[in-house]
Design a protein around this motif. Structure first.
Motif, PDB file in Angstrom:
ATOM      1  N   GLY A 434       0.787  -1.166   0.048  1.00  0.00           N
ATOM      2  CA  GLY A 434      -0.081  -0.052  -0.190  1.00  0.00           C
ATOM      3  C   GLY A 434       0.836   1.135   0.083  1.00  0.00           C
ATOM      4  N   SER A 435       2.008   1.209   0.613  1.00  0.00           N
ATOM      5  CA  SER A 435       2.802   2.310   0.848  1.00  0.00           C
ATOM      6  C   SER A 435       4.279   1.877   0.840  1.00  0.00           C
ATOM      7  CB  SER A 435       2.560   3.036   1.825  1.00  0.00           C
ATOM      8  OG  SER A 435       2.901   2.447   3.090  1.00  0.00           O
ATOM      9  N   ARG A 436       5.086   3.085   0.650  1.00  0.00           N
ATOM     10  CA  ARG A 436       6.575   2.659   0.655  1.00  0.00           C
ATOM     11  C   ARG A 436       6.923   2.081   2.001  1.00  0.00           C
ATOM     12  NH1 ARG A 436      10.917   7.253  -1.162  1.00  0.00           N
ATOM     13  NH2 ARG A 436       9.389   6.888  -2.993  1.00  0.00           N
ATOM     14  N   GLY A 437       6.402   2.735   2.989  1.00  0.00           N
ATOM     15  CA  GLY A 437       6.669   2.234   4.462  1.00  0.00           C
ATOM     16  C   GLY A 437       6.424   0.607   4.662  1.00  0.00           C
ATOM     17  N   GLU A 438       5.185   0.215   3.924  1.00  0.00           N
ATOM     18  CA  GLU A 438       4.722  -1.142   4.152  1.00  0.00           C
ATOM     19  C   GLU A 438       5.814  -1.791   3.394  1.00  0.00           C
ATOM     20  OE1 GLU A 438       1.091  -3.945   2.797  1.00  0.00           O
ATOM     21  OE2 GLU A 438       0.881  -1.807   2.970  1.00  0.00           O
ATOM     22  N   LEU A 439       6.341  -1.233   2.117  1.00  0.00           N
ATOM     23  CA  LEU A 439       7.323  -2.333   1.354  1.00  0.00           C
ATOM     24  C   LEU A 439       8.704  -2.285   2.281  1.00  0.00           C
ATOM     25  CD1 LEU A 439       8.672  -3.497  -0.976  1.00  0.00           C
ATOM     26  CD2 LEU A 439       8.902  -1.269  -1.721  1.00  0.00           C
ATOM     27  N   ASP A 440       8.948  -1.102   2.979  1.00  0.00           N
ATOM     28  CA  ASP A 440      10.195  -1.311   3.781  1.00  0.00           C
ATOM     29  C   ASP A 440       9.997  -2.055   4.775  1.00  0.00           C
ATOM     30  OD1 ASP A 440      11.383   0.549   1.879  1.00  0.00           O
ATOM     31  OD2 ASP A 440      11.043   2.418   3.164  1.00  0.00           O
ATOM     32  N   GLU A 441       8.965  -2.201   5.599  1.00  0.00           N
ATOM     33  CA  GLU A 441       8.622  -3.410   6.496  1.00  0.00           C
ATOM     34  C   GLU A 441       8.840  -4.634   6.268  1.00  0.00           C
ATOM     35  OE1 GLU A 441       4.803  -2.397   8.412  1.00  0.00           O
ATOM     36  OE2 GLU A 441       5.428  -0.597   9.040  1.00  0.00           O
ATOM     37  N   HIS A 442       8.300  -4.946   4.873  1.00  0.00           N
ATOM     38  CA  HIS A 442       8.660  -6.325   4.313  1.00  0.00           C
ATOM     39  C   HIS A 442      10.121  -6.298   4.121  1.00  0.00           C
ATOM     40  CE1 HIS A 442       7.785  -9.771   2.252  1.00  0.00           C
ATOM     41  NE2 HIS A 442       8.462  -9.537   1.027  1.00  0.00           N
ATOM     42  N   LEU A 443      10.627  -5.555   3.498  1.00  0.00           N
ATOM     43  CA  LEU A 443      12.079  -5.807   3.411  1.00  0.00           C
ATOM     44  C   LEU A 443      12.874  -5.814   4.329  1.00  0.00           C
ATOM     45  CD1 LEU A 443      12.586  -3.228   0.239  1.00  0.00           C
ATOM     46  CD2 LEU A 443      12.206  -5.607   0.113  1.00  0.00           C
ATOM     47  N   ASP A 444      12.422  -5.211   5.698  1.00  0.00           N
ATOM     48  CA  ASP A 444      13.263  -5.316   6.905  1.00  0.00           C
ATOM     49  C   ASP A 444      13.314  -6.656   7.301  1.00  0.00           C
ATOM     50  OD1 ASP A 444      14.064  -2.472   7.273  1.00  0.00           O
ATOM     51  OD2 ASP A 444      12.146  -2.031   8.247  1.00  0.00           O
ATOM     52  N   ARG A 445      12.243  -7.282   7.244  1.00  0.00           N
ATOM     53  CA  ARG A 445      12.020  -8.696   7.452  1.00  0.00           C
ATOM     54  C   ARG A 445      13.019  -9.501   6.858  1.00  0.00           C
ATOM     55  NH1 ARG A 445       6.541  -7.222   8.185  1.00  0.00           N
ATOM     56  NH2 ARG A 445       5.960  -7.727   5.900  1.00  0.00           N
ATOM     57  N   LEU A 446      13.065  -9.334   5.456  1.00  0.00           N
ATOM     58  CA  LEU A 446      13.846 -10.069   4.603  1.00  0.00           C
ATOM     59  C   LEU A 446      15.295  -9.961   4.975  1.00  0.00           C
ATOM     60  CD1 LEU A 446      12.375  -9.712   1.097  1.00  0.00           C
ATOM     61  CD2 LEU A 446      11.878 -11.434   2.710  1.00  0.00           C
ATOM     62  N   MET A 447      15.585  -8.872   5.266  1.00  0.00           N
ATOM     63  CA  MET A 447      17.178  -8.369   5.858  1.00  0.00           C
ATOM     64  C   MET A 447      17.567  -8.970   7.091  1.00  0.00           C
ATOM     65  SD  MET A 447      18.437  -6.699   3.212  1.00  0.00           S
ATOM     66  CE  MET A 447      19.583  -5.543   3.633  1.00  0.00           C
ATOM     67  N   ALA A 448      16.244  -9.215   7.714  1.00  0.00           N
ATOM     68  CA  ALA A 448      16.639  -9.941   9.296  1.00  0.00           C
ATOM     69  C   ALA A 448      16.768 -11.280   8.745  1.00  0.00           C
ATOM     70  CB  ALA A 448      15.575  -9.859  10.313  1.00  0.00           C
ATOM     71  N   ALA A 449      16.297 -11.829   7.761  1.00  0.00           N
ATOM     72  CA  ALA A 449      16.468 -13.444   7.569  1.00  0.00           C
ATOM     73  C   ALA A 449      17.832 -13.640   6.941  1.00  0.00           C
ATOM     74  CB  ALA A 449      15.288 -13.820   6.501  1.00  0.00           C
ATOM     75  N   VAL A 450      18.493 -12.883   6.280  1.00  0.00           N
ATOM     76  CA  VAL A 450      19.748 -12.883   5.840  1.00  0.00           C
ATOM     77  C   VAL A 450      20.755 -12.110   6.656  1.00  0.00           C
ATOM     78  CG1 VAL A 450      18.980 -13.116   3.400  1.00  0.00           C
ATOM     79  CG2 VAL A 450      19.666 -10.902   4.428  1.00  0.00           C
ATOM     80  N   ARG A 451      20.231 -11.641   7.790  1.00  0.00           N
ATOM     81  CA  ARG A 451      21.291 -11.002   8.963  1.00  0.00           C
ATOM     82  C   ARG A 451      22.118  -9.719   8.352  1.00  0.00           C
ATOM     83  NH1 ARG A 451      23.756 -16.527  11.858  1.00  0.00           N
ATOM     84  NH2 ARG A 451      21.885 -17.694  11.970  1.00  0.00           N
ATOM     85  N   LEU A 452      21.130  -8.984   7.673  1.00  0.00           N
ATOM     86  CA  LEU A 452      21.859  -7.771   7.240  1.00  0.00           C
ATOM     87  C   LEU A 452      21.238  -6.614   7.688  1.00  0.00           C
ATOM     88  CD1 LEU A 452      22.697  -8.506   3.263  1.00  0.00           C
ATOM     89  CD2 LEU A 452      24.339  -8.354   5.194  1.00  0.00           C
ATOM     90  N   THR A 453      20.609  -6.472   8.800  1.00  0.00           N
ATOM     91  CA  THR A 453      19.881  -5.383   9.291  1.00  0.00           C
ATOM     92  C   THR A 453      20.805  -4.259   9.795  1.00  0.00           C
ATOM     93  OG1 THR A 453      20.003  -6.554  11.459  1.00  0.00           O
ATOM     94  CG2 THR A 453      18.107  -6.952  10.278  1.00  0.00           C
ATOM     95  N   TYR A 454      21.901  -4.705   9.898  1.00  0.00           N
ATOM     96  CA  TYR A 454      22.992  -3.545  10.205  1.00  0.00           C
ATOM     97  C   TYR A 454      23.128  -2.650   8.950  1.00  0.00           C
ATOM     98  CZ  TYR A 454      26.398  -6.510   7.983  1.00  0.00           C
ATOM     99  OH  TYR A 454      27.052  -7.620   7.105  1.00  0.00           O
ATOM    100  N   LEU A 455      22.979  -3.181   7.705  1.00  0.00           N
ATOM    101  CA  LEU A 455      23.270  -2.379   6.537  1.00  0.00           C
ATOM    102  C   LEU A 455      22.040  -1.389   6.555  1.00  0.00           C
ATOM    103  CD1 LEU A 455      24.256  -4.956   3.520  1.00  0.00           C
ATOM    104  CD2 LEU A 455      25.679  -3.258   5.045  1.00  0.00           C
ATOM    105  N   VAL A 456      21.008  -1.696   6.878  1.00  0.00           N
ATOM    106  CA  VAL A 456      19.764  -0.591   6.807  1.00  0.00           C
ATOM    107  C   VAL A 456      19.995   0.480   7.729  1.00  0.00           C
ATOM    108  CG1 VAL A 456      17.299  -0.567   6.826  1.00  0.00           C
ATOM    109  CG2 VAL A 456      18.309  -2.530   6.125  1.00  0.00           C
ATOM    110  N   GLU A 457      20.560  -0.205   8.852  1.00  0.00           N
ATOM    111  CA  GLU A 457      20.873   0.785  10.103  1.00  0.00           C
ATOM    112  C   GLU A 457      21.653   1.821   9.771  1.00  0.00           C
ATOM    113  OE1 GLU A 457      21.652  -1.804  13.186  1.00  0.00           O
ATOM    114  OE2 GLU A 457      19.469  -2.356  13.624  1.00  0.00           O
ATOM    115  N   ARG A 458      22.683   1.433   8.986  1.00  0.00           N
ATOM    116  CA  ARG A 458      23.781   2.126   8.858  1.00  0.00           C
ATOM    117  C   ARG A 458      23.608   2.962   7.505  1.00  0.00           C
ATOM    118  NH1 ARG A 458      28.780  -1.328   6.678  1.00  0.00           N
ATOM    119  NH2 ARG A 458      28.549  -2.192   8.953  1.00  0.00           N
ATOM    120  N   TRP A 459      23.092   2.547   6.431  1.00  0.00           N
ATOM    121  CA  TRP A 459      22.770   3.304   5.118  1.00  0.00           C
ATOM    122  C   TRP A 459      21.300   3.883   5.085  1.00  0.00           C
ATOM    123  CZ3 TRP A 459      26.959   4.419   2.553  1.00  0.00           C
ATOM    124  CH2 TRP A 459      28.153   3.512   2.773  1.00  0.00           C
ATOM    125  N   GLY A 460      20.382   3.016   5.498  1.00  0.00           N
ATOM    126  CA  GLY A 460      19.007   3.528   5.356  1.00  0.00           C
ATOM    127  C   GLY A 460      18.541   3.015   3.753  1.00  0.00           C
TER     128      GLY A 460
END
Length: 571
Positions: A434-460
């Motif tokens: 529905g929105s970019r925020g909803e997409l980013d939430e889904h992508l956050d879960r995928l980055m957690a699954a591959v253990r790369l959440t620190y890239l999102v925290e570092r770069w955005g």
């Protein structure tokens, strides 16, 4: 000028003013004409380049045509042909427009003036010389088109060597291979300069003849025409006024004849420019032909595999739909995998990969492991047999997703690395999120699954950088797996795509893929991955031999004896 002098001598002020105004208007017209022709030339060049580039790029980027042209047809300099060659060709062709219009107008005008002064006899002499000169120049003209085509090709090779060094600069630096690469680049540059020097020598004879016939010898012809004109002139040569009239008419005739020869020389020079253009035209037309061949081959393959075996046997559309809606499977039916150079890698491969039964592909280097899936993706034509996935033939499909050893990092944001090849506009426009925020939430879960959440925290998610240089190979491979989880296909081809990650992360990635219901086809030699697969396809020698085995469920097999996990052969 003679008219101006006459007006001054007769002190005719009104005639002088009229002549002055005429001169001002002519000067204004000349000032407008030259820049306008330049503007027209630039507009034509840009318009033609835009249309030609769009046509070529549209074909080049259709499906996997770019891969076929570069790798299967060996046109490594396709990028230069689309960019530099098209630009140069359009600029040269556009520059011909004023070069053609002005000489033709001059020839028509000064031919008429010569005819009014000398009649048919003067024109016969003038055109006889022009025709003889043109025929002689045609005889001594070298193969300018071939020279230009070879120069473009050598220049492309020289540019490619620099771009290749830039892409592999780190590896070359680690090996200390700067000197070796310098020798290769220098050799290509010497080949280019040697060719240019050779063509310059070949053009010397042509340029000498061209200059002599179009600029110097015409003066002698002008004298002959002027002599004939003077002999027939009706003026009284004994009077000063008659001599003045004769001199005036002879000067005007000489100007008309000279300008006529200059215009003819420019027209003759067009032959040289057309010959040089032929080289660029050949290179662009060869690219266009290669694109057409690739597109026709792709269409032929799509047509030949458009109907699965069920419809071929029954001839009904219902059977075809039933095959598409049936249980997903990857079917190889008596497939021969042949390299573009004609080497047989796999002979008569027959197997089915059912949904949920992961396949491990093993074998020595060069045995054809990746080549099988190049054929599956439609990158390589099949030597024989047929491949279907869920009832569809080989080619790009939403049922299959490929993850190579070094995933491609696109130009764009971190978010666009995960959703590639989709764009953000396409994803939001599809209504899936529905929105970019909803997409980013889904992508956050995928980055957690591959253990790369620190890239999102570092770069955005909106960060833009050269991700291929910024991320390590292990991080790039996990980005590739996150991309796989985002697209969630039925089948995934994993080509050594986790060999730069640790064992625990690798196992976590495979477990998450299994939870998502993705059937994995893995190309790997790592024993730790055996437990995630139900069968193994072993390519033996790279000459066609292969075997298919079920993998026994039980304790992990020791590394030194890989045969212990094999249960039985199956065809």
């Amino acid at each position: 000028r003679l008219v101006l002098v006459q007006h001054v001598l007769h002190q005719d002020k009104s005639a002088f003013v009229r002549l002055l105004m005429t001169s001002v208007v002519q000067s204004l017209a000349s000032a407008i004409t030259a820049p306008s022709l330049k503007y027209l030339t630039d507009r034509l060049a840009v318009s033609w380049r835009a249309r030609l580039t769009e046509a070529l790029a549209g074909k080049f980027l259709t499906g996997n045509t770019f891969y076929s042209v570069i790798h299967l047809q060996g046109m490594k300099d396709a990028d230069q042909r689309i960019t530099r060659d098209v630009e140069r060709l359009c600029d040269d062709v556009a520059a011909l427009v004023p070069s053609m219009v002005k000489p033709i107008v001059d020839v028509c005008w000064f031919t008429w003036r010569c005819y009014t002064l000398t009649g048919l006899r003067g024109l016969a002499i003038l055109y006889s010389y022009n025709l003889l000169g043109y025929g002689f120049l045609r005889a001594v003209t070298p193969s300018l088109g071939k020279f230009a085509a070879n120069e473009f090709e050598l220049e492309g090779a020289f540019r490619y060597s620099h771009s290749r060094l830039g892409a592999a600069s780190e590896s070359v630096a680690f090996f200390g291979g700067g000197e070796r690469e310098g020798e290769s680049i220098t050799a290509r540059f010497r080949a280019l300069t040697t060719h240019i020097q050779g063509t310059s020598a070949a053009r010397l004879t042509y340029n000498v003849c061209d200059t002599y016939l179009t600029k110097h010898l015409p003066h002698s012809v002008t004298w002959i025409v002027s002599l004939l004109f003077a002999m027939d002139h009706p003026a009284d040569f004994s009077s000063t006024e008659g001599q003045g009239v004769l001199v005036r008419d002879m000067r005007y005739l000489a100007t008309a004849v000279t300008n006529n020869f200059v215009a003819f020389g420019e027209i003759l020079g067009l032959h040289k420019r057309f010959a040089e253009l032929a080289g660029g035209v050949d290179r662009v037309s060869l690219l266009l032909s290669a694109l057409e061949v690739s597109l026709s081959d792709a269409q032929a393959r799509d047509f030949s595999f458009a109907l699965p075996r069920a419809e071929a046997e029954t001839g009904t559309l219902a059977s075809y739909r039933q095959a598409l809606e049936g249980p997903p499977e990857m079917d190889f039916d008596h497939v021969d995998v042949v390299s573009p150079k004609g080497k047989l890698l796999v002979r008569n491969l027959t197997m089915e990969v059912m949904a949920g039964r992961n396949l491990l592909v093993t074998g020595p280097n060069g045995s054809g492991k990746s080549s099988i899936f190049r054929s599956l993706a439609g990158l390589w034509p099949l030597g024989a047999g047929a491949i279907t996935v869920g009832g569809r033939g080989p080619g790009l499909s939403d049922l299959v997703f490929n993850v190579p050893q070094r995933p491609y990092t696109a130009l764009g944001t971190l978010r666009e690395q995960i959703i590639y090849p989709h764009s953000l506009r396409e994803v939001l426009g599809s209504g899936q999120f529905g929105s970019r925020g909803e997409l980013d939430e889904h992508l956050d879960r995928l980055m957690a699954a591959v253990r790369l959440t620190y890239l999102v925290e570092r770069w955005g998610w909106g960060a833009v950088t050269e991700w291929g240089d910024r991320l390590s190979l292990g991080e790039q491979q996990r980005i590739g797996m996150a991309r796989l989880f985002y697209h969630a296909p039925r089948f995934a081809i994993l080509d050594e795509c986790t060999n730069a990650t640790s064992v625990d992360i690798e196992e976590s990635l495979y477990q998450h893929a299994q939870k998502m219901g993705i059937t994995l086809v893995t190309i790997s030699q790592r024993p730790a991955l055996i437990k995630f697969h139900a069968q193994e396809l072993r390519l033996i020698d790279g000459k066609g031999a292969w075997s298919l085995h079920n993998i026994a469920k039980g304790p992990p097999a020791p590394t030194s004896r890989r045969s212990s996990f094999l249960d039985s052969d199956s065809d």
